[in-house]
Design a protein around this motif. Structure first.
Motif, short mmCIF file in Angstrom:
data_model
loop_
_atom_site.label_atom_id
_atom_site.label_comp_id
_atom_site.label_asym_id
_atom_site.label_seq_id
_atom_site.Cartn_x
_atom_site.Cartn_y
_atom_site.Cartn_z
N ASN A 1 0.82 -1.21 0.00
CA ASN A 1 0.00 0.00 0.00
C ASN A 1 0.85 1.25 0.00
O ASN A 1 0.70 2.12 -0.83
CB ASN A 1 -0.93 0.01 1.21
CG ASN A 1 -2.37 -0.01 0.78
OD1 ASN A 1 -2.69 -0.61 -0.24
ND2 ASN A 1 -3.23 0.65 1.52
N CYS B 1 -6.13 -5.07 4.71
CA CYS B 1 -6.12 -3.62 4.54
C CYS B 1 -7.53 -3.07 4.73
O CYS B 1 -8.52 -3.71 4.37
CB CYS B 1 -5.61 -3.27 3.15
SG CYS B 1 -5.56 -1.50 2.85
N VAL B 2 -7.62 -1.88 5.28
CA VAL B 2 -8.93 -1.25 5.44
C VAL B 2 -9.61 -1.06 4.08
O VAL B 2 -10.82 -0.94 3.99
CB VAL B 2 -8.85 0.13 6.13
CG1 VAL B 2 -8.39 -0.02 7.56
CG2 VAL B 2 -7.96 1.07 5.39
N GLY C 1 -4.87 -3.36 8.62
CA GLY C 1 -3.58 -3.24 7.95
C GLY C 1 -2.83 -1.97 8.30
O GLY C 1 -1.60 -1.98 8.45
N VAL C 2 -3.54 -0.88 8.45
CA VAL C 2 -2.88 0.40 8.74
C VAL C 2 -2.10 0.37 10.05
O VAL C 2 -1.23 1.21 10.28
CB VAL C 2 -3.88 1.58 8.79
CG1 VAL C 2 -4.36 1.95 7.40
CG2 VAL C 2 -5.04 1.29 9.70
MO LIG Z 1 -4.04 -0.42 4.33
#
Ligand SMILES: [Mo]
Ligand SMILES: Nc1nc2c(c(=O)[nH]1)N[C@H]1C(S)=C(S)[C@@H](COP(=O)(O)O)O[C@H]1N2
Length: 395
Positions: free
Chosen positions: A250, A297-298, A382-383
């Motif tokens: 990302n 991931c969001v 994920g962030v």
């Molecule tokens: Mo992400």
């Protein structure tokens, strides 16, 4: 009689000076009716409900209020992947449903007179708010999953705040329309407000077409979060297999301002009651644990991967921290960015699956995947799986 005759010559005159009388457009197209609006609205409402609930889950996993911070569930490990897969898939389906719904009801924009009473004005205002906020919400969500931010406001806060506006105005809309919804809930429920029977066939075609469009959108995008269908992942911004070490990226090292030279003298600093500093070799010399965990991931994509590294709880204990009691602050080498510093609650810090990972799928982390060390934790957005970690702080 006199009055009328005296007006007639004026009308017949060569160039009328008065403005033409405003006349609302007439709609002769069919299926712009309450039954179609209700049938599509049911599915749209369901999609928005799933989006709202999964959005809240995601929000509070990312930014838990104080009382929840050390009590988040770390199982199932794929919980967040499922949550975000649902959030993004239903959000994409909602785009199709919203377009059909707006098509079904747009002639009502032109009702005449535009305002009949205070109640009518309020009702129209609430619909305007619902339409505006719903369009805003699906549009910002869509642009976010392709990482395009052509606006001056922060995505996360705004998307979160407007979700409440959508939900509030949707509930109000359902309450106001309850009698109509009841009358048109199913083909048979039309009762006294029965619609022309000959439209039923066309309506079925429209609904079938809508369902097919939702199906196609879902099938060609869901593979980014549901890997068994990854072969059909043609339209999603991410493909689970595309990226270094078999995993999408990302935020690249270049975007984060992390260079190989900046990592040359890398050390891990651990602050706590008994602070210490480790070289990469020393870290590799500690007991290594292998786990299989998804990065979720969001933005909806997710991939399972094999991670190897040192348990965070071992690092915390060595610094004099108490597993299960103490939270952790993790800092990245990243120069700037919203995810440079991350707080990890005690429940994640003590979890035996939470690692400071050094390797991914059998090879040392590449620069884009957070070399030399990154966090991987179960059931976490994920962030918060921070890359290029260089400092841990027992809180
Ligand atoms: Mo992400
Ligand atoms: N330091 C730092 N770590 C970060 C990010 C970031 O912006 N900065 N992005 C995160 C996001 S949004 C995701 S989805 C994962 C993706 O990890 P990957 O690039 O290794 O697949 O890393 C996370 N780690």
């Amino acid at each position: 009689m006199d009055g009328m005759t005296s007006r007639t010559p004026k009308r017949a005159g060569p160039a009328p000076r008065t403005l033409p009388r405003l006349r609302p457009p007439a709609f002769h197209g069919r299926l712009h009716d309450a039954r179609t609006a209700t049938a599509v609205g049911r599915w749209l409402g369901a999609a928005f409900a799933v989006c709202f609930v999964t959005g809240l889950v995601s929000h509070y996993l990312q930014q838990p209020p104080g009382w929840l911070a050390d009590r988040l569930p770390t199982r199932p490990v794929w919980g967040y992947a499922l949550n975000q897969g649902l959030h993004v898939s239903t959000g994409l389906a909602a785009i199709v449903l919203l377009l059909v719904k707006l098509w079904a009801v747009y002639p009502r924009l032109f009702v005449w007179p535009p305002v009949r009473s205070v109640r009518h004005a309020l009702e129209r205002l609430s619909v305007a708010l619902l339409v505006a906020s719903a369009v805003f919400e699906v549009l910002t969500g869509l642009l976010n999953i392709v990482e395009w931010y052509p606006w001056p406001f922060g995505f996360v806060q705004t998307h979160f705040a407007v979700a409440w506006v959508v939900t509030g105005s949707l509930l109000l809309h359902i309450a106001v329309k309850a009698p109509e919804i009841r009358d048109h809930w199913s083909r048979r429920s039309a009762g006294t407000r029965a619609l022309p029977a000959e439209d039923a066939v066309d309506r079925r075609s429209l609904l079938l077409g809508t369902g097919a469009a939702v199906g196609v959108v879902t099938l060609t995008t869901v593979g980014q979060s549901f890997t068994p269908l990854k072969a059909f992942d043609l339209l999603a911004p991410r493909h689970p297999d595309h990226g270094p070490q078999g995993l999408p990226v990302n935020r690249t090292a270049a975007a984060a301002g992390v260079t190989a030279t900046a990592l040359r003298d890398w050390r891990l600093e651990v602050a706590g009651p008994r602070p210490y500093v480790l070289t990469l070799d020393a870290l590799r010399g500690m007991p290594q644990t292998a786990v299989r965990l998804p990065i979720a991931c969001v933005e909806g994509w997710t991939v399972d991967a094999d991670w190897t590294g040192v348990r965070i709880r071992d690092l915390v204990e060595r610094a004099g921290g108490r597993p299960g009691r103490d939270a952790l602050r993790v800092t990245s080498l990243e120069v700037s960015g919203a995810y440079r510093v991350m707080n990890m609650g005690a429940e994640y810090a003590e979890d035996p699956l939470t690692l400071l990972a050094l390797a991914l799928n059998g090879a040392p982390l590449t620069l884009d995947h957070g070399s030399p060390a990154r966090v991987i934790a179960p059931n976490r957005p994920g962030v918060l799986q921070t890359k290029w970690v260089h400092r841990l702080e027992v809180l």
